[in-house]
Design a protein around this motif. Structure first.
Motif, PDB file in Angstrom:
ATOM      1  N   ARG A   1       0.844  -1.210   0.000  1.00 24.67           N
ATOM      2  CA  ARG A   1       0.000   0.000   0.000  1.00 24.67           C
ATOM      3  C   ARG A   1       0.879   1.259   0.000  1.00 24.67           C
ATOM      4  N   LEU A   2       1.942   1.251   0.814  1.00 25.37           N
ATOM      5  CA  LEU A   2       2.838   2.415   0.872  1.00 25.37           C
ATOM      6  C   LEU A   2       3.624   2.566  -0.433  1.00 25.37           C
ATOM      7  N   ASN A   3       3.983   1.414  -1.043  1.00 21.45           N
ATOM      8  CA  ASN A   3       4.695   1.462  -2.335  1.00 21.45           C
ATOM      9  C   ASN A   3       3.872   2.214  -3.374  1.00 21.45           C
ATOM     10  N   SER A   4       2.547   1.991  -3.347  1.00 23.62           N
ATOM     11  CA  SER A   4       1.733   2.607  -4.408  1.00 23.62           C
ATOM     12  C   SER A   4       1.138   3.956  -3.995  1.00 23.62           C
ATOM     13  N   ASP A   5       1.405   4.378  -2.772  1.00 23.42           N
ATOM     14  CA  ASP A   5       0.894   5.669  -2.295  1.00 23.42           C
ATOM     15  C   ASP A   5       1.847   6.786  -2.748  1.00 23.42           C
ATOM     16  N   GLU A   6       1.377   7.602  -3.674  1.00 23.18           N
ATOM     17  CA  GLU A   6       2.268   8.623  -4.256  1.00 23.18           C
ATOM     18  C   GLU A   6       2.673   9.707  -3.266  1.00 23.18           C
ATOM     19  N   SER A   7       1.938   9.804  -2.160  1.00 22.28           N
ATOM     20  CA  SER A   7       2.300  10.838  -1.178  1.00 22.28           C
ATOM     21  C   SER A   7       3.436  10.364  -0.257  1.00 22.28           C
ATOM     22  N   VAL A   8       3.803   9.091  -0.344  1.00 24.44           N
ATOM     23  CA  VAL A   8       4.896   8.555   0.487  1.00 24.44           C
ATOM     24  C   VAL A   8       6.149   8.415  -0.370  1.00 24.44           C
ATOM     25  N   ASN A   9       7.236   9.058   0.050  1.00 23.93           N
ATOM     26  CA  ASN A   9       8.477   9.017  -0.732  1.00 23.93           C
ATOM     27  C   ASN A   9       9.470   7.979  -0.226  1.00 23.93           C
ATOM     28  N   GLY A  10       9.507   7.788   1.093  1.00 26.00           N
ATOM     29  CA  GLY A  10      10.462   6.838   1.661  1.00 26.00           C
ATOM     30  C   GLY A  10       9.760   5.874   2.609  1.00 26.00           C
ATOM     31  N   ILE A  11      10.228   4.621   2.596  1.00 22.08           N
ATOM     32  CA  ILE A  11       9.625   3.613   3.485  1.00 22.08           C
ATOM     33  C   ILE A  11      10.760   2.948   4.247  1.00 22.08           C
ATOM     34  N   LEU A  12      10.590   2.818   5.557  1.00 22.42           N
ATOM     35  CA  LEU A  12      11.554   1.992   6.287  1.00 22.42           C
ATOM     36  C   LEU A  12      10.817   1.053   7.227  1.00 22.42           C
ATOM     37  N   VAL A  13      11.352  -0.137   7.341  1.00 22.66           N
ATOM     38  CA  VAL A  13      10.802  -1.111   8.276  1.00 22.66           C
ATOM     39  C   VAL A  13      11.776  -1.158   9.449  1.00 22.66           C
ATOM     40  N   GLN A  14      11.296  -0.783  10.633  1.00 22.76           N
ATOM     41  CA  GLN A  14      12.191  -0.741  11.790  1.00 22.76           C
ATOM     42  C   GLN A  14      12.594  -2.169  12.177  1.00 22.76           C
ATOM     43  N   LEU A  15      13.886  -2.401  12.270  1.00 23.71           N
ATOM     44  CA  LEU A  15      14.412  -3.719  12.648  1.00 23.71           C
ATOM     45  C   LEU A  15      14.892  -3.671  14.088  1.00 23.71           C
ATOM     46  N   PRO A  16      14.910  -4.762  14.817  1.00 22.25           N
ATOM     47  CA  PRO A  16      14.518  -6.099  14.368  1.00 22.25           C
ATOM     48  C   PRO A  16      13.005  -6.274  14.411  1.00 22.25           C
ATOM     49  N   LEU A  17      12.493  -7.127  13.503  1.00 19.92           N
ATOM     50  CA  LEU A  17      11.082  -7.501  13.587  1.00 19.92           C
ATOM     51  C   LEU A  17      10.930  -8.484  14.748  1.00 19.92           C
ATOM     52  N   PRO A  18       9.792  -8.441  15.456  1.00 19.52           N
ATOM     53  CA  PRO A  18       9.681  -9.295  16.645  1.00 19.52           C
ATOM     54  C   PRO A  18       9.781 -10.795  16.305  1.00 19.52           C
ATOM     55  N   LYS A  19      10.568 -11.476  17.110  1.00 17.56           N
ATOM     56  CA  LYS A  19      10.805 -12.914  16.859  1.00 17.56           C
ATOM     57  C   LYS A  19       9.521 -13.724  16.984  1.00 17.56           C
ATOM     58  N   ASP A  20       8.614 -13.220  17.862  1.00 12.75           N
ATOM     59  CA  ASP A  20       7.361 -13.965  18.067  1.00 12.75           C
ATOM     60  C   ASP A  20       6.243 -13.445  17.154  1.00 12.75           C
ATOM     61  N   GLY A  21       6.588 -12.589  16.190  1.00 12.54           N
ATOM     62  CA  GLY A  21       5.572 -12.028  15.289  1.00 12.54           C
ATOM     63  C   GLY A  21       5.086 -13.066  14.300  1.00 12.54           C
ATOM     64  N   ASN A  22       4.229 -12.622  13.346  1.00 10.08           N
ATOM     65  CA  ASN A  22       3.669 -13.531  12.341  1.00 10.08           C
ATOM     66  C   ASN A  22       3.050 -14.746  13.020  1.00 10.08           C
ATOM     67  N   GLN A  23       2.234 -14.473  14.008  1.00 11.57           N
ATOM     68  CA  GLN A  23       1.500 -15.528  14.744  1.00 11.57           C
ATOM     69  C   GLN A  23       2.451 -16.559  15.351  1.00 11.57           C
ATOM     70  N   GLY A  24       3.581 -16.063  15.858  1.00 10.00           N
ATOM     71  CA  GLY A  24       4.518 -16.959  16.547  1.00 10.00           C
ATOM     72  C   GLY A  24       5.528 -17.623  15.623  1.00 10.00           C
ATOM     73  N   ASN A  25       5.408 -17.415  14.304  1.00  9.65           N
ATOM     74  CA  ASN A  25       6.323 -18.089  13.357  1.00  9.65           C
ATOM     75  C   ASN A  25       7.548 -17.251  13.021  1.00  9.65           C
TER      76      ASN A  25
END
Ligand code: NDP
Length: 301
Positions: A85-109
């Motif tokens: 969604r952010l990739n296709s949003d023309e009002s957003v110029n930069g995207i960052l994903v804050q690391l680290p992603l939680p180890k228990d995220g994605n339903q524990g996987n």
């Protein structure tokens, strides 16, 4: 010898001031203010602080900083959809994903971090982690430079530390710091700034034999290991320049990867922790966000 303190905070403030002026000029030329979207998954306290600092820095520079906060229970698919969604949003110029992603995220996987980072549009990849941007950097024709190594390049340049022809030892080979750092300083064509290229670089890591001797041969020693005060005074050549990337919390205080007191007895110059490399990382993130906005407003990109 008592080493000169390389004041990253001061250099970062200089860079941020210039970026604020450049942002105003960009807006005056008829463009919308640059916008950086940070995705924060979960409740990691350190990540929350980093994201808040980034929001504040954006605001001061005239950049719109938005944070998309997602619960740790977010699935991989949901995270990828948010990025799409952010990739296709023309009002957003930069995207960052804050690391680290939680180890228990994605339903524990746990998340597939590589797939997450790869899904960011390379034109909005202000961390410069996507394979396209890493490849361009390797070839000396970068679009974005990764923020921490770029901050170090700026620090060396602005503090007038000569790099060409020098032996630089980088300890640590992460994709975020060590590897791109080595690549940038070894560039032939000076695409990352002529003054900061043309070094002879040794990239050391946990399997390096004779680390002490290798460090002792460095004119410039860059430590990015994540082990508190691992680089001791006797590992540093007299008069060397020492850049400490490490940020380690030890009993409620922050220390680097270098033993500061010992190192400042031998080195000619050294970055403190905090107040050294850290502030430059955020400054270069702002730089990349403005660059991303410019690129996206350039026909043909
Ligand atoms: P990583 O954990 O991803 O990488 C650490 C690297 O250090 C690895 O290559 C590892 O070797 C090497 N290493 C670990 N132990 C030793 C050892 N005993 N001897 C030699 N090499 C060793 O860390 P990052 O690069 O992400 O971060 C490094 C440090 O920098 C951390 O303290 C981090 O918090 C800080 N940092 C600071 C930033 C800033 O803005 N100032 C930004 C990013 C990071 P191997 O590959 O063999 O495992």
């Amino acid at each position: 010898m008592t080493a000169e303190r390389l004041d990253g905070k001061r250099v970062a403030a200089e860079i941020r001031e210039q970026i604020a002026v450049d942002v105003q000029n960009f807006i005056s030329a008829g463009h919308s203010p640059p916008c950086l979207a940070a995705i924060l998954v979960g409740e990691d306290p350190a990540s929350q602080v980093y994201v808040r600092n980034k929001e504040r820095a954006c605001e001061k520079a005239g950049i719109i900083g938005q944070t998309i906060r997602l619960p740790a229970s977010t699935t991989q698919e949901e995270l990828l959809q948010t990025i799409a969604r952010l990739n296709s949003d023309e009002s957003v110029n930069g995207i960052l994903v804050q690391l680290p992603l939680p180890k228990d995220g994605n339903q524990g996987n746990g998340f597939d971090e590589r797939a997450v980072l790869d899904s960011v549009d390379p034109l909005k990849d202000v961390d410069a982690f996507s394979p396209v941007n890493v490849g361009l950097l390797m070839q000396g024709r970068h679009r974005f430079l990764p923020c921490t190594p770029h901050g170090i390049v700026q620090l060396l340049h602005r503090c007038k530390v000569p790099v060409a022809g020098k032996h630089v030892v980088v300890v640590g080979r992460s994709d975020i710091v060590g590897k791109p750092m080595a690549m940038m300083l070894a560039q032939r064509d000076g695409s990352c700034g002529q003054e900061t290229a043309n070094a002879t670089v040794t990239l050391a890591h946990s399997r390096t034999s004779n680390l002490k001797q290798i460090c002792q041969s460095a004119d410039i020693l860059i430590a990015a290991v994540g082990v508190p005060e691992m680089i001791r005074g006797d590992m540093i050549r007299s008069g060397a320049v020492v850049i400490d990337v490490g940020i380690n919390r030890v009993k409620d205080r922050l220390v680097g990867d270098v033993h500061y007191a010992e190192a400042s007895e031998v080195a000619s110059a050294i970055t403190p922790v905090p107040g050294g490399v850290g502030p430059l990382t955020i400054a270069m993130l702002l730089h990349n966000t403005l660059n991303a906005a410019r690129l996206q407003n350039t026909p043909g990109e």
